[in-house]
Structures are given as structure tokens and as C-alpha cells.
Write a protein that holds these residues in place. Structure first.
Motif, short mmCIF file in Angstrom:
data_model
loop_
_atom_site.label_atom_id
_atom_site.label_comp_id
_atom_site.label_asym_id
_atom_site.label_seq_id
_atom_site.Cartn_x
_atom_site.Cartn_y
_atom_site.Cartn_z
N GLN A 279 43.02 35.28 41.09
CA GLN A 279 42.50 35.65 39.78
C GLN A 279 43.28 34.98 38.66
O GLN A 279 42.70 34.52 37.67
N ASP A 280 44.59 34.90 38.81
CA ASP A 280 45.43 34.32 37.77
C ASP A 280 45.14 32.84 37.58
O ASP A 280 45.32 32.31 36.47
N LYS A 283 40.58 32.35 37.63
CA LYS A 283 39.90 33.33 36.76
C LYS A 283 38.73 33.97 37.50
O LYS A 283 38.90 34.51 38.57
N ASP A 284 37.52 33.87 36.91
CA ASP A 284 36.38 34.53 37.55
C ASP A 284 35.52 33.57 38.37
O ASP A 284 34.40 33.90 38.76
#
Length: 420
Positions: A279-280, A283-284
């Protein structure tokens, strides 16, 4: 000295096998007095008994302090936590056999420990909330119909995919093995491979998921080979079909999400505990899937495993130890949620507590609907026979039927050894 981490315990993909273990700590126990008192005489309040609880050295910061805090909060017994910073397996095995005795310890249920009368059945402890656990996870705690472990937290593996990569290739998230093979081929272009499941072509990580994809299992009926079926060869052959689309020779292996993060693979089979790191960085631009089914007769799956709390049969205070295990891993929902999610990204074992973990997203549903685990009869020797056979199929194009038959015979011999 060799240190043991959570990842070491779960190194065999899909298995819940822990190699034999041991330790040194001092355990004392003073049973409460049972002397009868005459009418009118006040019975003195029983003193809390002393219990020892063992943990292996979790790599995440804060775990040691947390488990000590949990033990200190317990009022019915004095619980001394022993943190074992070096070879936990060897120390635990020695202690289980010869003492000093840990009253409560973490590990994985094995047939050998049960047959040697080293574990206390916990059916009366878990009975009222049995339905709040994934059935496959509980099956991994069960030998001869009795439950010997209370799951503390879960780790699972999922299929991560880059949404943008699939969109650009006009590929939908695969739901069957044929769709996975097709998607991986279409995604393999411009220096990117379609799928990474390990530098061994996915043999170690995907043996269980491939069996489950065909509606099969490691062991069935608690006694016989679960993959003595032609569908095993059919499923295993799909891994060879993937060969040209698999990333091989990566700098790190499948438990590390770096190939996925670096964009050199469009899909990667890896541990869910990598979710925060993914996620870091991306992202999405990712989604998660269960491993696809072979066909309508099979099923999607995500392997689930982890360590469980057990009570030593040689404890001087087994009932007090059972009460503590019940309090910590069944009653203290706040501790259970913190233990699973605050120190690294893991999942609570209780389904009702799992529902509270919104950060897991789609993975929560995957675990509840598709979680699968190998049971105590699945030993390292059995796993080696199956993984080696799958490796020859995937990498070398060996005949799936011949290799599967050899693995079946090897596992039959291992199950025969366990039954004697």
C-alpha cells in the motif's frame, strides 16, 4: 545462535507443521488447598497459582512488551512470560520431553505430541465459540477428534495483482486456472512477467492451492492421502503451462513483495502481511484474489496458518493453565485484536474479531470464505515428497501422472508411520 521468527514457522506454504521443539525455564505450581472446613469457618481465599507461558521471538517491535502486559493483567494466576530468543524449536522439544515444564506455550499441534501425551485437550475451552473459527483452522488443531490448540492469530497468502497492468492488457482478474494461465501470458511483455510465485516455479508455495483448486486436499478422512486422484495431475500440469510466464531468478523469493512493488511482475503470490508495504508503494493500484479454482468441481483458496496456544499435559496446574488460555485467546477480544494487527499485519483468529479489521479489505472475506489449512498429519517429509514432485513437473516438464503417483506412495508411507 539461530533465531526463529514467525516466518520460519510458516515457511512451508500452506502447511501448519512445526518441527519438533524445546526450552529451559523454571515452572512451579502450588495447587489450591482442598482441605474441607467445618461449618461456620471461613475458607481462606486460594492463592493464585504460578504459571509459565512461552513465546518464540517475534521480530516485530512491541510484541514482547505486549504479551508481558497481557499476563500481568490476569488475576487468577501469576503468569511468568518466557521469551525465547534463540532456537525455540529445540528448546521447546527438550522441555516438553524432560522439563522444566512450560504450562502454556505456543506452537503448532502435531500428531507426535498428541500420541506422546504431551498436550491437554481443549474442547471444553473452545466448545462454546467453536463456530467463531474457520473450520479448516480448527481442523489443523485436531487429532483423533480432539482439539489441542487455540489459534492466536492468522497469516495467509493471497494473489496480489496490479490493477493498471491488467487493465492495459485487457485482462480480468482470473477466477480459474485456465484464466490464470491466459492472463499470465498476456501480461508477460515489455520486461514484465505475468506471475511470480517463487524462484522454484511456484512448487513450494502453490502445492496446497493447486490441490484445493481441484477440490482435493493433503489428507482426507484424517487418515489417507487426499490427492490420490487423476485431478491432481491435471491441476499440477497447469503450473507447467505457466512456466513461460513465470518470473524466475528474482533477487528475492516469493515471501518478499519487492518484485511486485518494482513492477517486474504483474501478479505475485505472497503473504498478506506484506499489505502495508505494498500500500505504501503502489497505493491503490492493486487488488487481492484467492488462488483460482481448477473448474466448477474445485474451489478457490487462501492458505491460513499461524501459531496456537497449547497446555502441557505435565503441567502441575493444567486447569489453571486452561483457564488462562481461555481468558487470553477467547475472552479478551481487545488483546486478540491488538496482538494480530498492531505488531505487523496479521489477522485475528476469531471470525467475529476478524470482522473488526477493516484495513484487511477484501482479504477478510477471502479468509472467511476460502481459508484452508493443512492438518497435523501433514508432516515435513510428506510436504517434501509433494513439493519435489510438483517442482519436477513445473520446471522440467516431467509427467504429472507419474510424479503424482510417486508422491502418493511416499505420503502413504508417512501416514502409515504416523498411525503406528
Amino acid at each position: 545462535m539461530r533465531k526463529t521468527s514467525r516466518r520460519t514457522f510458516l515457511a512451508l506454504a500452506g502447511t501448519t507443521v512445526l518441527s519438533a521443539c524445546g526450552s529451559n525455564t523454571v515452572q512451579t505450581g502450588n495447587a489450591p488447598p482442598s482441605t474441607a472446613y467445618s461449618a461456620g469457618v471461613t475458607r481462606p481465599k486460594p492463592k493464585p497459582v504460578d504459571l509459565t507461558q512461552w513465546y518464540h521471538p517475534y521480530p516485530e517491535a512491541g510484541v514482547q512488551e505486549a504479551v508481558a502486559r497481557y499476563a500481568a493483567a490476569y488475576q487468577k494466576s501469576k503468569v511468568a512470560v518466557q521469551w525465547n530468543p534463540d532456537d525455540y524449536e529445540t528448546k521447546l522439544n527438550a522441555a516438553l520431553q524432560a522439563g522444566p515444564v512450560p504450562d502454556v506455550f505456543e506452537g503448532q499441534v502435531t500428531v507426535e505430541r498428541v500420541r506422546q501425551n504431551l498436550l491437554v485437550p481443549l474442547d471444553d475451552v473452545i466448545g462454546p465459540v467453536r463456530g467463531d473459527f474457520n473450520p479448516s483452522v480448527l481442523a489443523a488443531q485436531t487429532v483423533d477428534g480432539k482439539t489441542y490448540g487455540i489459534p492466536q492469530a492468522l497469516d495467509t497468502q493471497v494473489l496480489f495483482y496490479r490493477k493498471s497492468f491488467l487493465q492495459e492488457a485487457g485482462v480480468q482478474p482470473p477466477q480459474t486456472l485456465d484464466e490464470l494461465v491466459d492472463a499470465a501470458k498476456k501480461l508477460s511483455k515489455d520486461g514484465v512477467k505475468g506471475l511470480f510465485a517463487g524462484n522454484d516455479a511456484g512448487a513450494a508455495a502453490l502445492a496446497g492451492p493447486l490441490l484445493w483448486s481441484a477440490g482435493l486436499d493433503y489428507v482426507k478422512d484424517g487418515k489417507s492421502v487426499g490427492f490420490d486422484d487423476p485431478r491432481t495431475a491435471t491441476a499440477f500440469a497447469k503450473l507447467h503451462e505457466l512456466n513461460g510466464s513465470l518470473l524466475l531468478g528474482a533477487a528475492t523469493d516469493w515471501p518478499d513483495p519487492l518484485p511486485f512493488i518494482d513492477g517486474i511482475t504483474a501478479m505475485q503470490w505472497t503473504w498478506l502481511w506484506n499489505l502495508p508495504k505494498i500500500q505504501d508503494t503502489v497505493k491503490d493500484d492493486f487488488g487481492v484474489l484467492a488462488f483460482p479454482r481448477l473448474d466448477a468441481a474445485g474451489a478457490p483458496s487462501v492458505p491460513v496458518g499461524g501459531l496456537s496456544a497449547m497446555v502441557h499435559a505435565k503441567s502441575l496446574n493444567p486447569n489453571a493453565a486452561k483457564d488462562f488460555v481461555k481468558w487470553l485467546w477467547l475472552e479478551r477480544v481487545d488483546f486478540q485484536q491488538e496482538f494480530a494487527t498492531k505488531f505487523g499485519f496479521h489477522l485475528p483468529a476469531r471470525l467475529s474479531v476478524l470482522d473488526k479489521v477493516t484495513a484487511a479489505g477484501d482479504a477478510t472475506k477471502l479468509v472467511k470464505e476460502n481459508g484452508r489449512a493443512a492438518g497435523p498429519l501433514w508432516t515435513p517429509a510428506a510436504n517434501t515428497a509433494l513439493v519435489d514432485a510438483l517442482g519436477r513437473i513445473a520446471r522440467d516438464g516431467a509427467d504429472p501422472a507419474t510424479e503424482t503417483k510417486a508422491a502418493v506412495e511416499a505420503v502413504k508411507a508417512e501416514l502409515g508411520r504416523l498411525s503406528t
